[in-house]
Design an enzyme around this catalytic site. Structure first.
Site, PDB file in Angstrom:
ATOM      1  CG  ASP A 100      -0.385  -0.565   2.459  1.00 58.40           C
ATOM      2  OD1 ASP A 100       0.855  -0.703   2.547  1.00 58.40           O
ATOM      3  OD2 ASP A 100      -1.151  -0.877   3.381  1.00 58.40           O
ATOM      4  CD  GLU A 126      -3.813   3.939   6.934  1.00 60.20           C
ATOM      5  OE1 GLU A 126      -4.817   3.804   7.664  1.00 60.20           O
ATOM      6  OE2 GLU A 126      -2.689   3.489   7.224  1.00 60.20           O
TER       7      GLU A 126
END
Length: 375
Positions: A69, A128
């Site tokens: 990520d 997130e």
């Protein structure tokens, strides 16, 4: 050869929020192009700020995926590092700078010699806040590059460098955002009988909803219901017409999450009925499903690293933190694991500063694992 420390520090300075990772995307693309300049079996695709790198195998029977990520957090950094964030109110406080650097290091290693099986490296945006893995999957970004197995890691502050941890079941909980609004009738505080107090209804709800976990959830399975925000009213002598609550549900299986969501809704509906107020409720699991490891693949990974010098593989219990890799593991079998980075500060802390010595360790050990899987 990729300078892992310099790469991590450069990425650490440019944290960006989900789907806004423009500088990060540009840095990654430039680095990837440099790593692959002499590689004849590599292809690159992009999806918004996400990047997919595909290494075509010489005699492929399957595709092995590795995910990292790339987004940061809306946090003011307090590390005092010389290479601290250059972006105001933004920080890589969850270790995604490490995740990206390790993935780049693995890509460099795996591009040195054509593997037998295909390899996919995913640099995924918006972990997130927007479940970027789900967004990419639903948009068809993988196409015919969708892996047959998917792997990913997350740094863990309380484990030492050299330690890794996972299990053969659920590693992270699934999460569900909850928004509730009760609407009654405002009025003067001196005449409550002429109004209908939404704040009282909301207060009863917060109390009653505690029974969901204590009376509807098997304690062996576990779940969490937390309402961290409640807003109602404007001043002391006016009865609140509306009350808004914002909370989260966390559970270790999707079935348990659905049960808890059902009970939270039923409690809210019951409170609204008993107090005669209107109810609006939004339950949004988005793409944050439980991170459920494939038992066979997890056993293979754990057994492999149990036999590697310098690695301590820990069989760990699940955590109630959420991770959108759960969505991809719901579509593709795979494994997520913790990587120790030995820092006293927890994830999402403004002082988080993982030990950089984990970078060469991770690239060395994990590239050997990928070579085993891909050949």
């Amino acid at each position: 050869m990729l300078d892992l420390i310099a790469t991590r520090r450069a990425l650490h300075q440019i944290p960006e929020l989900g789907m806004e990772e423009f500088k990060t995307h540009a840095f990654l693309m430039e680095t990837i192009e440099g790593l692959l300049q002499d590689c004849s079996f590599a292809q690159v695709r992009t999806w918004k700020t996400g990047i997919l790198v595909y290494l075509t195998g010489s005699a492929p029977e399957k595709t092995i995926g590795w995910r990292a990520d790339i987004d940061g957090l809306p946090i003011v950094e307090e590390t005092g590092l010389d290479f601290k964030s250059l972006h105001p109110d933004r920080m890589h406080a969850c270790g995604h700078d490490f995740h990206m650097t390790i993935a780049l290091g693995l890509l460099e290693k795996m591009a040195e010699q054509q593997p037998r099986n295909n390899l996919l490296f995913l640099f995924q945006p918006a972990e997130e806040n927007l479940a970027g893995g789900m967004l990419m999957y639903e948009a068809g970004a993988f196409g015919d590059w969708l892996p047959d197995e998917f792997y990913g890691l997350h740094v863990r502050p309380d484990l030492k460098v050299g330690q890794m941890a996972t299990n053969r079941a659920t590693l992270f909980a699934g999460t569900c955002e909850v928004k509730i609004r009760f609407t009654g009738k405002g009025g003067h505080a001196a005449f409550p009988y002429t109004a209908n107090d939404a704040l009282v209804a909301a207060s009863y709800f917060v109390t009653q909803v505690q029974s969901v976990v204590s009376r509807n959830v098997d304690p062996i399975e576990g779940a969490v219901v937390t309402f961290g925000s409640m807003h109602a009213g404007t001043t002391n002598n006016v009865i609140a017409e509306t009350a808004f609550l914002h909370g989260t549900i966390r559970a270790l299986t999707q079935n348990m999450s659905l049960l808890v969501q059902k009970r939270v809704r039923e409690v809210a509906e019951g409170i609204a009925l008993s107090f005669g107020v209107d109810l609006e409720i939004e339950l949004n699991p988005s793409g944050y499903l439980p991170v459920e490891n494939n038992p066979q693949l997890a056993d293979e990974l754990m057994t492999y690293f149990d036999g590697i010098d310098g690695v301590e593989m820990i069989d760990c219990p699940p955590a109630m933190t959420g991770e959108d890799f759960g969505y991809l593991l719901n579509k593709v079998p795979g494994v997520m694991f913790w990587l120790g980075v030995d820092t006293p500060y927890p994830l999402h802390n403004p002082r988080l500063s993982p030990k950089e010595e984990v970078l060469p360790f991770a690239v060395d050990k994990l590239s050997d694992f990928l070579k085993m899987k891909a050949n």
